[in-house]
Enzyme design. Structure first.
Site, PDB file in Angstrom:
ATOM      1  N   SER A  45      -7.920  19.323 -79.871  1.00 60.09           N
ATOM      2  CA  SER A  45      -8.775  18.807 -80.834  1.00 60.09           C
ATOM      3  C   SER A  45     -10.218  19.042 -80.448  1.00 60.09           C
ATOM      4  O   SER A  45     -10.582  19.286 -79.440  1.00 60.09           O
ATOM      5  CB  SER A  45      -8.404  17.383 -81.367  1.00 60.09           C
ATOM      6  OG  SER A  45      -9.190  16.990 -82.318  1.00 60.09           O
ATOM      7  N   ARG A 290      -4.913  25.952 -83.038  1.00 58.01           N
ATOM      8  CA  ARG A 290      -3.823  25.059 -83.863  1.00 58.01           C
ATOM      9  C   ARG A 290      -4.404  24.851 -85.402  1.00 58.01           C
ATOM     10  O   ARG A 290      -5.721  25.087 -85.597  1.00 58.01           O
ATOM     11  CB  ARG A 290      -3.800  23.760 -83.345  1.00 58.01           C
ATOM     12  CG  ARG A 290      -5.058  22.977 -83.339  1.00 58.01           C
ATOM     13  CD  ARG A 290      -4.796  21.433 -83.178  1.00 58.01           C
ATOM     14  NE  ARG A 290      -4.214  20.740 -84.350  1.00 58.01           N
ATOM     15  CZ  ARG A 290      -3.976  19.407 -84.783  1.00 58.01           C
ATOM     16  NH1 ARG A 290      -4.276  18.658 -83.942  1.00 58.01           N
ATOM     17  NH2 ARG A 290      -3.477  19.001 -85.753  1.00 58.01           N
ATOM     18  N   THR A 326      -8.318  11.503 -85.204  1.00 61.22           N
ATOM     19  CA  THR A 326      -7.641  10.916 -84.336  1.00 61.22           C
ATOM     20  C   THR A 326      -7.526   9.279 -84.571  1.00 61.22           C
ATOM     21  O   THR A 326      -6.724   8.706 -84.277  1.00 61.22           O
ATOM     22  CB  THR A 326      -8.293  10.861 -82.968  1.00 61.22           C
ATOM     23  OG1 THR A 326      -8.332  12.155 -82.512  1.00 61.22           O
ATOM     24  CG2 THR A 326      -7.939  10.269 -81.818  1.00 61.22           C
ATOM     25  N   CYS A 472      -2.946  35.591 -87.335  1.00 58.30           N
ATOM     26  CA  CYS A 472      -2.481  34.942 -85.916  1.00 58.30           C
ATOM     27  C   CYS A 472      -3.562  35.271 -85.001  1.00 58.30           C
ATOM     28  O   CYS A 472      -4.138  36.263 -84.543  1.00 58.30           O
ATOM     29  CB  CYS A 472      -1.168  35.787 -85.712  1.00 58.30           C
ATOM     30  SG  CYS A 472      -0.706  35.076 -84.008  1.00 58.30           S
ATOM     31  N   CYS A 495       3.000  33.294 -78.448  1.00 56.53           N
ATOM     32  CA  CYS A 495       2.635  31.966 -79.485  1.00 56.53           C
ATOM     33  C   CYS A 495       2.036  30.745 -78.682  1.00 56.53           C
ATOM     34  O   CYS A 495       2.221  30.214 -77.771  1.00 56.53           O
ATOM     35  CB  CYS A 495       3.914  31.705 -80.112  1.00 56.53           C
ATOM     36  SG  CYS A 495       3.894  30.672 -81.524  1.00 56.53           S
ATOM     37  N   CYS A 498       0.342  27.397 -83.378  1.00 58.19           N
ATOM     38  CA  CYS A 498      -0.740  26.950 -83.868  1.00 58.19           C
ATOM     39  C   CYS A 498      -0.031  26.643 -85.505  1.00 58.19           C
ATOM     40  O   CYS A 498      -0.679  26.030 -86.504  1.00 58.19           O
ATOM     41  CB  CYS A 498      -1.864  27.732 -84.122  1.00 58.19           C
ATOM     42  SG  CYS A 498      -1.653  29.445 -84.889  1.00 58.19           S
ATOM     43  N   CYS A 501       1.036  31.299 -89.118  1.00 61.80           N
ATOM     44  CA  CYS A 501       1.839  32.212 -89.597  1.00 61.80           C
ATOM     45  C   CYS A 501       2.883  31.467 -90.838  1.00 61.80           C
ATOM     46  O   CYS A 501       3.141  32.034 -91.863  1.00 61.80           O
ATOM     47  CB  CYS A 501       2.868  33.001 -88.799  1.00 61.80           C
ATOM     48  SG  CYS A 501       3.653  32.087 -87.669  1.00 61.80           S
TER      49      CYS A 501
END
Length: 526
Positions: A45, A290, A326, A472, A495, A498, A501
């Site tokens: 984040s 992400r 958050t 991606c 991968c 995130c 896809c």
């Protein structure tokens, strides 16, 4: 294994829920299941956080702060053109006076220590792969996936059978587009009365810059280049201590251009004169990506079901104009704990959260993100009106599903974005994966399920040109030419979890499921 409450996900929402439960009743048996190798390894984040929720959860925390924690000293907002920028007034939602810059991953590890000290059982490295249902159909806990299974589905020498963890209440705090949350939302039709959820893709890098270039506490945001006005998004630069900066880029996943590459847009941003000067002479430490939830108030699903409830990003509580989630995650986790302590079940939690400041905050800004659906300038006008009126106008703009917005190649002509040649690291997506420290056992079942493989080599080639090879950020999808024709190759070991896809595929035939526990990125201080 039997517990009173099982929490899926050791993010801020799940840890806040678990810790608050033990604060309210230290006799409760509470478990937190985390698929990452350690708490924080899958957490990425910005992050600038509003500390009020943390003040309530951990009184006196400033005497023992998280490892990365810098008070905000200054706010800047810039509108970028290809070779220059204009400083703009900071909107009220992005006024960070009194807030702190943290590494959310490090903060979660810090919070996990406090939860464990209170008696919470935390199990990192174990992926909750399925839901355990009771005979009446209610959620009765989770099933930990088997470990040591080969790609062919057969047990290997190191095979270990998964276990069931039973509990009267299961709390889903597994983040954006969670593997189990997605299934439960569909099974219980939790989104029946909500708009489609909409998302963004966020990419972040941690840099060590040359001495004297970072200004600890400075918070900078940008809009404009390298995006054209039709694509929602922008960037952040958060100045940390020890000559470090957190650099990030976010764009909405409702973009229309089938050839758009979000990763490339991020790398272009780094070559803008105002950003490149900061990075030159430094080195990248870590990177990752992400998806984030952008739908807000009108896309909130029902947050309870028999035996379970949703909190944090699994519920969709991010405040997009603030670029913060958050504090919302912490508050929703604490509220869930307080509700369970009082009511002893999930029933009534949806009403409780909707009556709380968490959803009140989302309601005030509900029209700002969908206001950008018709472009940057219309969006800025809508944002100004909604800010001045405090969201009190009697209207609620609608959201749309991101995968429906991609244009077919024959119908779209991309604008000239004035992108430049670039030289700063990482050179490509594979190099970025290296800086995410991603690890998967190559010999395990592929966790990216293609539900209709024929579509990839027929319709998708013709209509969209296989956009999964571009959206991606980790180069998982690759079209390979063979004698028999094209074949989709899935480089699942790349991968970074995130979920882009699963969200953006125009045919919705990519199903992201959790891989073996402890697999995936291993973020440090992200």
């Amino acid at each position: 294994m039997e517990y009173d409450v099982v929490v899926v996900g050791a993010g801020p929402a799940g840890l806040a829920c678990a810790l608050r439960l033990k604060q309210l009743d230290d006799t409760l048996m509470v478990a937190v299941i985390e698929k990452a190798s350690e708490v924080g390894a899958h957490i990425l984040s910005g992050a600038v956080i509003e500390p009020a929720a943390l003040d309530e959860l951990v009184p006196g925390w400033r005497e023992d702060p998280p490892p990365v924690c810098v008070d905000v000293s200054d706010d800047e907002l810039w509108y970028l053109t290809p070779d220059s920028g204009t400083k703009l007034p900071t909107p009220p939602q992005q006024n960070n006076h009194g807030n702190v810059i943290v590494s959310l991953g490090a903060t979660c590890r810090w919070l996990a220590d406090k939860a464990e000290a209170a008696g919470v059982d935390i199990f990192p490295g174990y992926a909750a792969s399925a839901i355990h249902y009771r005979e009446d159909g209610a959620v009765g806990g989770v099933i930990i996936g088997d470990m040591g299974v080969g790609r062919d589905g057969q047990p290997k020498d190191a095979y270990m059978q998964g276990i069931e963890i039973h509990a009267p209440v299961t709390v889903l705090g597994e983040g954006c587009r969670g593997h189990l949350s997605k299934q439960l939302i569909k099974r219980f039709e939790l989104d029946r009365d909500a708009d489609p959820q909409t998302y963004g893709i966020g990419m972040k890098e941690l840099w060590k810059v040359a001495p004297g270039k970072a200004t600890p506490g400075k918070v900078q945001h940008t809009m404009g280049w390298p995006l054209d006005p039709a694509i929602y998004g922008g960037s952040f630069i958060y100045h940390l201590d020890d000559d470090r900066i957190a650099l990030g880029f976010v764009c909405g996943l409702d973009y229309a251009d089938p050839d758009f590459v979000p990763f490339e847009a991020f790398q272009q941003l780094k070559h803008h004169p105002k950003v490149r000067d900061l990075l030159e002479g430094g080195e990248i430490i870590s990177s990752g990506a992400r998806a984030l939830v952008e739908g807000g108030f009108q896309s909130l699903p029902r947050l309870e079901m028999p035996g379970a409830l949703l909190i944090g990003d699994a519920a969709g509580l991010l405040n997009v104009p603030k670029i913060k989630g958050t504090h919302q995650a912490l508050r929703s986790g604490m509220l869930a704990a307080e509700h369970l302590h009082a009511q002893k079940s999930a029933a009534g939690f949806d009403a409780a959260l909707r009556a709380s400041p968490v959803v009140e905050e989302l309601h005030k800004v509900r029209n700002i993100r969908p206001g950008f659906n018709k472009g940057l300038w219309r969006g800025l006008l809508t944002a100004a009106i909604e800010t001045v009126t405090g969201g009190r106008l009697p209207r609620t703009l609608n959201n749309h599903a991101d995968h429906t917005q991609l244009a077919q190649r024959a119908d779209y002509h991309a604008p000239d974005r004035h992108w430049v040649d670039r030289s700063l690291a990482p050179r490509d997506r594979l190099a970025s994966v290296y800086f995410a420290a991603t690890e998967h056992d190559e010999d395990q079942p592929i966790h990216l399920q293609i539900l209709e493989p024929d579509v990839c080599v027929t319709r998708c080639v013709e209509e969209f040109g296989n956009p999964c090879t571009r959206f991606c950020p980790a180069h998982v999808y690759e079209m390979v030419e063979e004698e028999q024709g094209k074949r989709l190759q899935i480089n699942s070991a790349n991968c970074v979890h995130c979920k882009t896809c699963d969200i953006k595929d125009p045919y919705q035939i990519i199903n992201w499921v959790t891989p073996e526990g402890a697999a995936g990125p291993n973020y440090q201080n992200m």
